[in-house]
Design a protein around this motif. Structure first.
Motif, PDB file in Angstrom:
ATOM      1  N   GLN A 113      56.231 117.919  25.697  1.00 59.06           N
ATOM      2  CA  GLN A 113      56.397 119.282  26.207  1.00 59.06           C
ATOM      3  C   GLN A 113      57.572 119.447  25.137  1.00 59.06           C
ATOM      4  N   ASP A 114      59.066 119.387  25.290  1.00 62.76           N
ATOM      5  CA  ASP A 114      60.237 119.909  25.384  1.00 62.76           C
ATOM      6  C   ASP A 114      60.259 120.284  23.444  1.00 62.76           C
ATOM      7  N   GLY A 115      58.968 119.547  23.039  1.00 61.81           N
ATOM      8  CA  GLY A 115      58.865 120.038  21.239  1.00 61.81           C
ATOM      9  C   GLY A 115      59.397 118.506  20.224  1.00 61.81           C
ATOM     10  N   PHE A 116      59.850 117.672  21.345  1.00 61.56           N
ATOM     11  CA  PHE A 116      60.528 116.082  20.799  1.00 61.56           C
ATOM     12  C   PHE A 116      59.624 115.481  20.347  1.00 61.56           C
ATOM     13  N   SER A 117      59.544 114.205  19.840  1.00 60.88           N
ATOM     14  CA  SER A 117      58.524 113.485  18.686  1.00 60.88           C
ATOM     15  C   SER A 117      58.198 112.544  20.447  1.00 60.88           C
ATOM     16  N   HIS A 118      56.806 112.123  20.745  1.00 61.56           N
ATOM     17  CA  HIS A 118      56.604 111.530  21.903  1.00 61.56           C
ATOM     18  C   HIS A 118      56.785 110.033  21.869  1.00 61.56           C
ATOM     19  N   VAL A 119      57.297 109.424  21.740  1.00 61.13           N
ATOM     20  CA  VAL A 119      57.852 107.857  21.477  1.00 61.13           C
ATOM     21  C   VAL A 119      58.948 108.028  21.777  1.00 61.13           C
ATOM     22  N   LEU A 120      59.870 109.381  21.264  1.00 64.18           N
ATOM     23  CA  LEU A 120      61.579 109.280  21.769  1.00 64.18           C
ATOM     24  C   LEU A 120      61.484 110.209  22.914  1.00 64.18           C
ATOM     25  N   ALA A 121      60.812 110.866  23.196  1.00 66.60           N
ATOM     26  CA  ALA A 121      60.449 111.620  24.375  1.00 66.60           C
ATOM     27  C   ALA A 121      60.962 110.705  25.526  1.00 66.60           C
ATOM     28  N   ILE A 122      59.774 109.976  25.288  1.00 66.88           N
ATOM     29  CA  ILE A 122      58.944 109.152  26.748  1.00 66.88           C
ATOM     30  C   ILE A 122      60.237 108.123  26.431  1.00 66.88           C
ATOM     31  N   ASN A 123      60.219 107.177  25.511  1.00 64.33           N
ATOM     32  CA  ASN A 123      61.423 105.824  25.287  1.00 64.33           C
ATOM     33  C   ASN A 123      62.538 105.166  25.078  1.00 64.33           C
ATOM     34  N   THR A 124      63.573 106.974  24.555  1.00 64.28           N
ATOM     35  CA  THR A 124      64.714 107.122  24.539  1.00 64.28           C
ATOM     36  C   THR A 124      65.302 108.403  25.582  1.00 64.28           C
ATOM     37  N   LEU A 125      65.002 109.428  25.491  1.00 61.55           N
ATOM     38  CA  LEU A 125      65.322 110.577  25.935  1.00 61.55           C
ATOM     39  C   LEU A 125      65.094 110.298  27.531  1.00 61.55           C
ATOM     40  N   ALA A 126      64.217 109.770  27.983  1.00 64.79           N
ATOM     41  CA  ALA A 126      63.897 109.855  29.120  1.00 64.79           C
ATOM     42  C   ALA A 126      64.338 108.945  29.934  1.00 64.79           C
ATOM     43  N   PRO A 127      65.126 107.893  29.514  1.00 66.86           N
ATOM     44  CA  PRO A 127      65.328 106.859  30.462  1.00 66.86           C
ATOM     45  C   PRO A 127      66.598 106.770  30.524  1.00 66.86           C
ATOM     46  N   TYR A 128      67.181 107.676  29.389  1.00 67.49           N
ATOM     47  CA  TYR A 128      68.445 108.117  29.189  1.00 67.49           C
ATOM     48  C   TYR A 128      68.980 109.767  30.398  1.00 67.49           C
ATOM     49  N   ALA A 129      68.296 110.217  30.584  1.00 65.35           N
ATOM     50  CA  ALA A 129      68.265 111.172  31.408  1.00 65.35           C
ATOM     51  C   ALA A 129      68.385 110.579  32.282  1.00 65.35           C
ATOM     52  N   LEU A 130      66.906 110.084  33.125  1.00 63.74           N
ATOM     53  CA  LEU A 130      67.416 109.293  33.821  1.00 63.74           C
ATOM     54  C   LEU A 130      68.508 108.435  35.160  1.00 63.74           C
ATOM     55  N   VAL A 131      69.396 107.916  33.907  1.00 69.68           N
ATOM     56  CA  VAL A 131      70.706 107.377  33.579  1.00 69.68           C
ATOM     57  C   VAL A 131      71.874 107.960  34.684  1.00 69.68           C
ATOM     58  N   ALA A 132      71.651 109.124  33.467  1.00 71.71           N
ATOM     59  CA  ALA A 132      72.166 109.665  33.267  1.00 71.71           C
ATOM     60  C   ALA A 132      72.821 110.800  35.189  1.00 71.71           C
ATOM     61  N   LEU A 133      70.806 111.289  35.134  1.00 69.89           N
ATOM     62  CA  LEU A 133      71.300 111.935  36.108  1.00 69.89           C
ATOM     63  C   LEU A 133      70.741 111.646  37.521  1.00 69.89           C
ATOM     64  N   MET A 134      70.653 109.944  38.079  1.00 73.97           N
ATOM     65  CA  MET A 134      70.394 109.565  39.439  1.00 73.97           C
ATOM     66  C   MET A 134      71.861 108.440  39.386  1.00 73.97           C
ATOM     67  N   HIS A 135      72.128 108.441  40.735  1.00 76.36           N
ATOM     68  CA  HIS A 135      73.050 107.521  41.111  1.00 76.36           C
ATOM     69  C   HIS A 135      73.425 106.006  41.023  1.00 76.36           C
ATOM     70  N   PRO A 136      74.143 106.227  39.985  1.00 72.39           N
ATOM     71  CA  PRO A 136      73.970 104.516  38.746  1.00 72.39           C
ATOM     72  C   PRO A 136      74.029 103.766  40.485  1.00 72.39           C
ATOM     73  N   PRO A 137      72.392 102.722  39.971  1.00 76.51           N
ATOM     74  CA  PRO A 137      72.686 101.540  40.291  1.00 76.51           C
ATOM     75  C   PRO A 137      73.490 100.437  39.999  1.00 76.51           C
ATOM     76  N   LYS A 138      73.322  98.979  40.816  1.00 75.78           N
ATOM     77  CA  LYS A 138      74.703  98.219  41.250  1.00 75.78           C
ATOM     78  C   LYS A 138      73.704  96.993  39.886  1.00 75.78           C
ATOM     79  N   ARG A 139      72.555  97.402  39.314  1.00 74.53           N
ATOM     80  CA  ARG A 139      72.125  96.618  37.623  1.00 74.53           C
ATOM     81  C   ARG A 139      71.089  98.098  36.838  1.00 74.53           C
ATOM     82  N   LEU A 140      71.201  97.075  35.925  1.00 72.74           N
ATOM     83  CA  LEU A 140      70.370  99.083  34.930  1.00 72.74           C
ATOM     84  C   LEU A 140      69.393  97.463  34.073  1.00 72.74           C
ATOM     85  N   VAL A 141      68.362  97.052  33.947  1.00 70.57           N
ATOM     86  CA  VAL A 141      68.060  96.917  33.074  1.00 70.57           C
ATOM     87  C   VAL A 141      66.609  97.448  31.750  1.00 70.57           C
ATOM     88  N   PHE A 142      66.750  97.128  30.568  1.00 70.90           N
ATOM     89  CA  PHE A 142      66.312  98.316  29.367  1.00 70.90           C
ATOM     90  C   PHE A 142      65.125  97.089  28.939  1.00 70.90           C
TER      91      PHE A 142
END
Length: 258
Positions: A95-124
């Motif tokens: 919807q933002d004009g990025f490639s579908h694969v990059l938006a979902i696989n890279t940018l979305a998890p990055y944005a969630l990490v940056a915006l959510m309260h830091p958890p004790k553990r992250l698993v990618f």
């Protein structure tokens, strides 16, 4: 017991991980991209606390998802499992004009990490295909190169491992690791996949909640609960910093210092 948020948990490995976590007595928050998928997730994992909705093909939706998650408080672990596969024959756009694969696989998890309260553990959740991945910071979103769906997917699975390792360096209070499930017969993997489906999701769970020494590390890469060496590119700290800078630029979201 731990409280765990799992992205992409309406089917496949994310749903299997959620079921196992519930069986082990942990509190689980599911994620689905729309209302229909949310109902499917809730029906499949009846012991889950709730299901949050957010389409990873929309940065606005990801921001709303992060806000909803933060309203629930902090999580002990977040498993970044949601992804699209390698069969896209052309460069589909989000919807933002990025490639579908990059938006979902890279940018979305990055944005969630940056915006959510830091958890004790992250698993990618990465992939063996990350070893074929490249970080082309001059054409990060395939705007000039001829489209290659398998290569674009491999690139994003490299990004996921790099995000895990970059966060392990930058956020010392969070255990941040990456893993690969193997080629298994999920919707993404396809019916011909030969990997162990029963074992595929267990490393996610192990890294998220297990307290044995082998699971309480940071900056690691794992397959079937065994440590593996990630690719040289994944472990390149300069490339990791370049990836973070590219994600910040495209999303407009800065990564907090901790």
């Amino acid at each position: 017991m731990a409280r765990v948020f799992i992205t992409g948990s309406s089917d496949g490995l994310g749903r299997n991980a959620a079921k196992l976590l519930v069986e082990l007595g942990h509190e689980v928050v599911l994620h689905a991209r729309n209302e229909d998928r949310a109902r499917e997730a809730a029906a499949a994992v009846p012991g889950a606390e709730r299901t949050l909705i957010g389409d990873f093909a929309s940065l606005a939706a990801v921001k709303r998802l992060a806000a909803k998650a933060n309203e629930l408080g902090s999580f002990d672990a977040v498993i970044h499992n949601a992804a699209v596969g390698y069969r896209e024959k052309r460069r589909l756009t989000s919807q933002d004009g990025f490639s579908h694969v990059l938006a979902i696989n890279t940018l979305a998890p990055y944005a969630l990490v940056a915006l959510m309260h830091p958890p004790k553990r992250l698993v990618f959740v990465s992939s063996e295909l990350h070893r074929r991945g490249r970080v082309d910071l001059a054409d990060f979103d395939w705007e000039r190169r001829p489209w290659n769906g398998t290569q674009a997917y491999s690139d994003t699975k490299l990004h996921d491992a790099m995000l895990a390792f970059a966060l392990a360096r930058r956020w010392p209070s969070t255990l941040s690791n990456a893993m690969e499930p193997g080629w298994v017969a999920t919707k993404m993997g396809g019916a011909r996949a030969t990997g162990d489906l029963d074992a595929a999701h267990r490393t996610q769970v192990w890294l998220a909640v297990d307290n044995q020494q082998a699971a309480t590390v940071t900056g690691g890469y794992f397959f079937h609960r065994q440590s593996r060496l990630a690719s040289n590119a994944a472990r390149d700290t300069a490339l990791q910093d370049g990836l973070i800078a590219a994600c910040e630029r495209l999303t407009g979201i800065a990564l907090p210092s901790s």
